[in-house]
Design an enzyme around this catalytic site. Structure first.
Site, PDB file in Angstrom:
ATOM      1  N   TRP A 142      37.127  23.805-105.136  1.00 52.84           N
ATOM      2  CA  TRP A 142      36.213  23.000-104.241  1.00 52.84           C
ATOM      3  C   TRP A 142      37.186  22.337-103.185  1.00 52.84           C
ATOM      4  CZ3 TRP A 142      35.400  17.077-105.004  1.00 52.84           C
ATOM      5  CH2 TRP A 142      34.568  16.525-104.216  1.00 52.84           C
ATOM      6  N   ASP A 224      37.467  18.197-113.939  1.00 57.96           N
ATOM      7  CA  ASP A 224      36.271  17.964-112.820  1.00 57.96           C
ATOM      8  C   ASP A 224      34.883  18.337-113.480  1.00 57.96           C
ATOM      9  OD1 ASP A 224      34.583  17.479-110.921  1.00 57.96           O
ATOM     10  OD2 ASP A 224      35.685  18.169-109.379  1.00 57.96           O
ATOM     11  N   LYS A 260      24.410  16.021-109.528  1.00 58.08           N
ATOM     12  CA  LYS A 260      23.531  17.334-109.640  1.00 58.08           C
ATOM     13  C   LYS A 260      22.638  17.327-111.076  1.00 58.08           C
ATOM     14  CE  LYS A 260      26.991  18.752-107.016  1.00 58.08           C
ATOM     15  NZ  LYS A 260      27.058  19.199-105.522  1.00 58.08           N
TER      16      LYS A 260
HETATM   17  C1  LMR Z   1      29.317  21.419-102.857  1.00 53.80           C
HETATM   18  O1  LMR Z   1      30.253  21.849-103.375  1.00 53.80           O
HETATM   19  O2  LMR Z   1      28.286  22.003-102.178  1.00 53.80           O
HETATM   20  C2  LMR Z   1      29.042  20.002-103.301  1.00 53.80           C
HETATM   21  O3  LMR Z   1      29.624  19.574-104.214  1.00 53.80           O
HETATM   22  C3  LMR Z   1      28.713  19.056-102.256  1.00 53.80           C
HETATM   23  C4  LMR Z   1      30.110  18.728-101.736  1.00 53.80           C
HETATM   24  O4  LMR Z   1      30.314  17.416-101.614  1.00 53.80           O
HETATM   25  O5  LMR Z   1      31.025  19.252-101.451  1.00 53.80           O
END
Ligand code: LMR
Length: 416
Positions: A142, A224, A260
């Site tokens: 991420w 996470d 989410k």
């Molecule tokens: C995503 O990865 O799209 C979500 O977790 C939103 C974000 O804050 O990045």
């Protein structure tokens, strides 16, 4: 008198946050065909945001509850929230719960939980002055993980292999080798389920191997958990990895987001679940976290955490929530099946079984940057540069258009 230059004249303009820039580009795009497969937020089959019915119900009860007010809540959060949040990730029968060696801290979303955990670890993990302790994130991960740990002061952020583009799946051996070669006591950021962005999780057998290496090398697991319930539709199944690590005696942190699985994106409901050796350790850790939280947000917001706490602490509401989560997970599974079917029917070059093998909100399509550019610029379909799509942005109405566009992207000259 001449105007003095601004004190901020040397501030460089920062690049926009890619994922939210995509959303604003999408909003500004006048094309009637546009599709947003960018930011990870749930959409109904009509392409609309969804307030979970259980959330609506609880919100009304809270609004009518005259005993509630807007006084400060404790710095560490609303106890009914932090306790029930820890319970859903650890499982009611967790040895960490019966052993009184877990504790929660209410945070501003999953990001806040990661940041609080990172700040604490930088100051207190395994001695003092830990900014040089290596922190490992998966490759890819991420987009915010690097930033969160870097801003918290960690200076040595590395990655462990995770995604094997050739097989479009987990690079287990690379991951195990990288952990084996990591310095002892390094911090490992692990995605509890529904890995973002690849949608590819280790199987239980693979998690066992990962835990074995991590134990041997005394690596610290920092999970996470942003998608509990979204991966399989089953809250317990999606918590398997965290529970397995607890059963193996690890001390660990788990950043939980309720954005989410409750659809509470803008309420910033997060919990940092701490599992340590004993009650005394948990108490000392939380006491230091209280100091950190005090200087960052002072007290957490109440509304979202009240909604989650009321739902998790009432068996009928809990059951309704679990069924709402399953509704979302099932829609994602359906979109996966339909997209794969359509891509295959169209004879789209490449293999597309990964679309149904991956789980959670995202699919890592395998589209390369120039194919992505074609999708965005020519087809008005917004997705991340690494080829990640939000499966929830697909609907029965836009699916054919998206599949046909992927086919064009995959066959066109721009994909060479
Ligand atoms: C995503 O990865 O799209 C979500 O977790 C939103 C974000 O804050 O990045």
């Amino acid at each position: 008198m001449a105007c003095a230059a601004s004190l901020f004249a040397a501030v460089p303009l920062a690049a926009p946050v890619v994922i939210f820039k995509l959303t604003s580009d999408f909003k500004e795009d006048p094309s009637p065909h546009k599709v947003n497969l960018g930011v990870g937020a749930y959409r109904t089959d009509e392409g609309k945001p969804w307030v979970l019915p259980v959330v609506r119900k609880v919100e009304k009860c809270l609004a009518n509850n005259e005993s509630l007010n807007h006084e400060y809540v404790p710095i560490l959060g609303i106890p009914e929230f932090t306790q029930s949040a820890c319970e859903i990730i650890l499982g009611a029968d967790s040895p960490a719960i019966s052993g009184h060696r877990k504790g929660g801290v209410q945070c501003l979303g999953g990001t806040g939980a990661l940041r609080l955990g990172a700040e604490f670890l930088r100051a207190w993990y395994n001695g003092t002055n830990n900014s040089a302790t290596p922190v490992y994130v998966s490759a890819p991960t991420w987009g915010n993980h690097n930033g969160v740990f870097g801003t918290a002061g960690f200076t040595d952020i590395r990655s462990y292999r995770y995604w094997d583009p050739a097989k479009r799946g987990l690079h287990l051996q690379g991951l195990l080798d990288d952990m084996e070669n990591a310095p002892e006591y390094s911090i490992m950021i692990l995605h509890a389920c529904a890995h973002n962005p690849t949608g590819t999780d280790p199987t239980p057998e693979e998690w066992k191997k990962i835990a074995e290496v991590m134990k041997k090398k005394s690596l610290f697991p920092f999970f996470d958990s942003a998608y509990q319930g979204f991966a399989s539709g089953d809250l317990d199944k999606d918590a398997w990895a965290v529970r397995y690590f607890v059963s193996q005696g690890f001390e660990l942190f788990c950043a939980q987001s309720f954005s989410k699985n409750f659809g509470l994106y803008n309420e910033r409901v997060g919990n940092l679940c701490i599992v340590a050796k004993d009650t005394d350790n948990v108490n000392r850790i939380r006491s230091q976290m209280e100091k950190i939280a005090r200087t960052v947000w002072s007290n957490p917001p109440a509304q979202g955490a009240r909604i989650v706490a009321a739902t998790l602490n009432d068996s009928a509401l809990f059951a309704e929530w679990a069924s709402n989560v399953k509704t979302m997970a099932d829609r994602v599974l359906l979109m996966r099946a339909l997209l794969r079917e359509k891509l295959e029917k169209l004879g789209t070059p490449g293999t597309w079984d990964h679309i149904t093998q991956q789980i959670g909100m995202f699919s890592f399509t395998g589209l390369n940057p120039s194919q992505v550019e074609y999708m965005v610029k020519k087809k008005h379909i917004y997705l991340l540069g690494n080829g990640r799509i939000n499966m929830c942005g697909l609907t029965t109405s836009n699916l054919d258009y998206v599949a046909e566009s992927i086919k064009e992207a995959a066959t066109g000259s721009q994909c060479q």
